[in-house]
Design an enzyme around this catalytic site. Structure first.
Site, PDB file in Angstrom:
ATOM      1  CG  HIS A  85       1.557   1.096  -7.379  1.00  0.00           C
ATOM      2  ND1 HIS A  85       0.365   0.944  -8.182  1.00  0.00           N
ATOM      3  CD2 HIS A  85       1.500  -0.302  -6.374  1.00  0.00           C
ATOM      4  CE1 HIS A  85      -0.209  -0.229  -7.607  1.00  0.00           C
ATOM      5  NE2 HIS A  85       0.608  -0.640  -7.007  1.00  0.00           N
TER       6      HIS A  85
ATOM      7  CG  HIS B 299      -2.853  -9.682   0.570  1.00  0.00           C
ATOM      8  ND1 HIS B 299      -1.854  -9.739   1.515  1.00  0.00           N
ATOM      9  CD2 HIS B 299      -3.882 -10.342   1.791  1.00  0.00           C
ATOM     10  CE1 HIS B 299      -2.278  -9.902   2.490  1.00  0.00           C
ATOM     11  NE2 HIS B 299      -3.381 -11.118   2.876  1.00  0.00           N
TER      12      HIS B 299
ATOM     13  CD  GLU C 118      -6.188 -11.922  -4.672  1.00  0.00           C
ATOM     14  OE1 GLU C 118      -7.264 -12.206  -4.178  1.00  0.00           O
ATOM     15  OE2 GLU C 118      -5.007 -10.990  -5.270  1.00  0.00           O
TER      16      GLU C 118
ATOM     17  CG  ASP D  57      -5.028 -15.862   4.058  1.00  0.00           C
ATOM     18  OD1 ASP D  57      -5.828 -15.015   3.021  1.00  0.00           O
ATOM     19  OD2 ASP D  57      -4.356 -15.957   4.948  1.00  0.00           O
ATOM     20  N   GLY D  58      -2.686 -15.197   1.199  1.00  0.00           N
ATOM     21  CA  GLY D  58      -1.412 -14.307   1.963  1.00  0.00           C
ATOM     22  C   GLY D  58      -0.703 -14.382   3.088  1.00  0.00           C
TER      23      GLY D  58
ATOM     24  CG  ASP E  10      -1.710  -3.408  -1.014  1.00  0.00           C
ATOM     25  OD1 ASP E  10      -2.173  -3.332  -0.262  1.00  0.00           O
ATOM     26  OD2 ASP E  10      -1.696  -3.190  -1.672  1.00  0.00           O
TER      27      ASP E  10
END
Length: 286
Positions: free
Chosen positions: A18, A41, A120, A145-146, A166
């Protein structure tokens, strides 16, 4: 491995990821043109550090709790301030009780012209994220789905921005998906910035994905440029918890490497367990 984020929220891996995310978004703010953040994600958005899952893992105690208590140099503190200010905004009583996930950190750095797309697929996490971003006209939560969303949402209309990839690494082929998913997106949007997270458990697989990502970025010079950052809070023990985290950063701002060289030695002291904090920052070879 199974990386359920509620157990690890605010741990050292989150802190490293982050801080880099915030530095990249802060740079995007310097030009007036709009940018888009795509979080493939996204997770639940906000994590309760007093809840059962966070208490069971307790990783935030050796992660964000240490960083909030640490003293940083006059050169490093301004670089960390935007990230630390976001954490404080989620904890107005000063006692750490909540940790924001990547979509809420990104949202805090959007200007009126900027947008966030957060993907998500897990129902409970998606519901929590929708609740956190409800009625927000700048942020969209997508039930997709990512890996499917990644090629579908690039390039964005804004033409500037960042993609955060991620995944949870619950599947054995997740490293292959990481390299392949990035390659598909990069082919469509080679001028975007990309931040790819991965856990460091074995050198062979992490070296392999770094080479693949670097080769993809290197194939389209001059846009393609890749940094590899790995950070260890302690030596990795077979069968033990994750102690090393990795990031591949494609098309970083020209200032990022220098900023990280200032930040990371001080994070070694804050996050290293028993003085064992280590980082490496390099340009991976294809």
């Amino acid at each position: 491995m199974n990386y359920r984020h509620a157990f690890h929220a605010g741990g050292f891996a989150d802190v490293i990821k982050h801080i880099v995310l915030v530095r990249m978004l802060t740079y995007l703010q310097e030009k007036p043109a709009a940018f888009r953040v795509i979080d493939t994600h996204a997770g639940a958005g906000r994590y309760d550090l007093t809840g059962d899952e966070a208490r069971r893992g307790g990783e935030w105690l050796t992660g964000i709790a240490r960083v909030m208590q640490a003293r940083f140099s006059e050169n490093t503190l301004p670089l960390l301030a935007p990230y630390l200010d976001i954490i404080r905004a989620f904890n107005p009583q000063r006692e750490l009780q909540a940790y924001p996930g990547s979509p809420l950190i990104a949202r805090a750095l959007l200007r009126p012209q900027d947008r966030l797309t957060a993907c998500e697929i897990e129902p409970n996490a998606r519901k929590q994220l929708i609740d956190a971003l409800r009625r927000d006209t700048q942020a969209r939560v997508v039930d997709l789905d990512g890996w499917t969303a990644l090629p579908a949402f690039v390039p964005p209309n804004e033409r500037r921005g960042l993609v955060l990839i991620d995944p949870s690494f619950e599947q054995k082929d997740e490293f292959d998906k990481l390299a392949d998913g990035f390659a598909g997106a990069y082919a469509k949007w080679p001028t975007g910035s990309y931040l790819l997270w991965y856990p460091v458990k074995g050198r062979r697989v992490t070296d392999g994905v770094a080479r693949q990502v670097a080769a993809t970025a290197d194939a389209s010079k001059p846009a393609g440029k890749c940094l590899r950052l790995e950070f260890s809070a302690a030596p990795q023990v077979a069968g033990g918890p994750l102690t090393s985290t990795g990031l591949l950063i494609v098309n970083p701002q020209w200032t990022l490497a220098g900023e990280l060289k200032a930040i990371l030695p001080e994070l070694e002291k804050a996050l290293g367990q028993g003085g064992a904090g280590r980082f490496r920052l390099e340009t991976p070879k294809p």
